[in-house]
Design an enzyme around this catalytic site. Sequence first.
Site, PDB file in Angstrom:
ATOM      1  CE  LYS A 136       3.001   5.053  -1.596  1.00  0.00           C
ATOM      2  NZ  LYS A 136       4.155   5.154  -0.722  1.00  0.00           N
ATOM      3  CG  ASP A 148       5.937   1.491  -7.384  1.00  0.00           C
ATOM      4  OD1 ASP A 148       5.030   2.248  -6.773  1.00  0.00           O
ATOM      5  OD2 ASP A 148       6.958   1.008  -6.935  1.00  0.00           O
TER       6      ASP A 148
HETATM    7  C1  LIG Z   1      -0.530  -0.594  -2.304  1.00  0.00           C
HETATM    8  C2  LIG Z   1       0.671  -0.107  -1.712  1.00  0.00           C
HETATM    9  N1  LIG Z   1       0.984  -0.752  -0.231  1.00  0.00           N
HETATM   10  C3  LIG Z   1       2.153  -0.543   0.363  1.00  0.00           C
HETATM   11  C4  LIG Z   1       3.008   0.411  -0.219  1.00  0.00           C
HETATM   12  C5  LIG Z   1       4.247   0.268   0.651  1.00  0.00           C
HETATM   13  O1  LIG Z   1       4.584   1.538   0.996  1.00  0.00           O
HETATM   14  P1  LIG Z   1       5.945   2.043   1.137  1.00  0.00           P
HETATM   15  O2  LIG Z   1       6.589   2.230  -0.206  1.00  0.00           O
HETATM   16  O3  LIG Z   1       6.033   3.521   2.068  1.00  0.00           O
HETATM   17  O4  LIG Z   1       7.000   1.005   1.754  1.00  0.00           O
HETATM   18  C6  LIG Z   1       2.808   0.751  -1.598  1.00  0.00           C
HETATM   19  C7  LIG Z   1       3.819   1.781  -2.006  1.00  0.00           C
HETATM   20  O5  LIG Z   1       3.749   2.319  -2.940  1.00  0.00           O
HETATM   21  C8  LIG Z   1       1.615   0.552  -2.224  1.00  0.00           C
HETATM   22  O6  LIG Z   1       1.560   1.291  -3.210  1.00  0.00           O
END
Ligand SMILES: Cc1ncc(COP(=O)(O)O)c(C=O)c1O
Length: 370
Positions: free
Chosen positions: A72, A98
């Site tokens: 992220k 989150d």
């Molecule tokens: C570990 C992880 N994978 C995938 C995502 C998905 O990203 P997005 O919210 O941009 O769809 C997040 C989002 O916070 C994440 O923390």
Amino acid sequence: MKDFIINYPSNILPTDITNQILKKSKSISYHRAINNYKKSPLHKLPALSNLLKISNLYVKDESNRFGLDSFKVLGGSYAVSQILKNKPNIDVFCTATDGNHGKGLAWSAKKYNKKCIVYVPKDTSKLRIKAISDLGARVDQLKMNYEDTCNYAAKISLKMNWELIQDASWSNYELIPAYIMSGYLTHFIEMEETINKLNQPDLDIVIIQCGVGSWSASCIWYYLNRYGKNKPKIILVEPVESCGVYQSLYEGRRVSPKGNLSTIMAGLNCGIPSKSAWEIIKRGCDGVIKITDTEVMSAMKLFYNPLLDDIKIISGESGAAGLAGLIKCLNDNKLKKLKDHIGLNKDSRVLVFNTEGKTDKNSFSKIVEN
Ligand SMILES: Cc1ncc(COP(=O)(O)O)c(C=O)c1O
């Protein structure tokens, strides 16, 4: 309701401000210039591919990006760098998260000696909160779900004149999310030295997990911009209880998820999909799979207990969702239509991402050691 939805994409990108910003992205040079930059590994898992009866399984492993346990930070750090070019005197950055996005923002704010205030929803775990505050940010936990926490952060930022760095867009808030999406392009560009080759990718299918959709939209944008109609098929994976993109494709308009918003996949437990991400997703994704917590726990264990000479991968609850989606599509007969739609078979070369490592080590241990 079914556990999947098929989409028939136009494969034509929107020509909006997000597209313009993404086209100009210089994220790879920005990230490469950071002190402890290291390209994240791209693993090939031959033994697991054999077990799953596909040709190749690639895993881009983001469990250690800049030592922060998730990809992220690629988005938040690039957005901060771009915004500071025009507004060097910003005092405070703010966001709702989150977990992983807030951690990335706290790290980026610290790098530039700026204050950072992070709001988290009611379910965010203590360890994830601590990881953000250990990076110097003030973290306030609200008695709200993710979507309401985002609205709160937006309102208070406006009132206090803080710079909101949110990883989702809405009307009149598109520039910063576009910079965040531009930052995510780094890890797709890193694969240009391996599987994202010049004329044709060494790939048939990409399976990616989705929260607000900004990251999956970056992925779709990358592959569509680079390969047009020859892009790999792209499938999104969402938790059954929090599936905003599934619901939006089902209703044909951007809506909030209908589930009870209770899942161990904290990073994917979001509200309504991001406005600009939705515009890309509906034009470029080939379908969505909904998965349960039990399915993702099995995928975490598969990564953690490698077969034969495959590498061990530390994958958190949201991190393993792509693999869980792939396994469901391969093994669950009810998903056969989707499997045929994307041509998933013994010759398929599939890419998934491990988007997070042990972001809550207590809950990780409980799951993989069980
Ligand atoms: C570990 C992880 N994978 C995938 C995502 C998905 O990203 P997005 O919210 O941009 O769809 C997040 C989002 O916070 C994440 O923390």
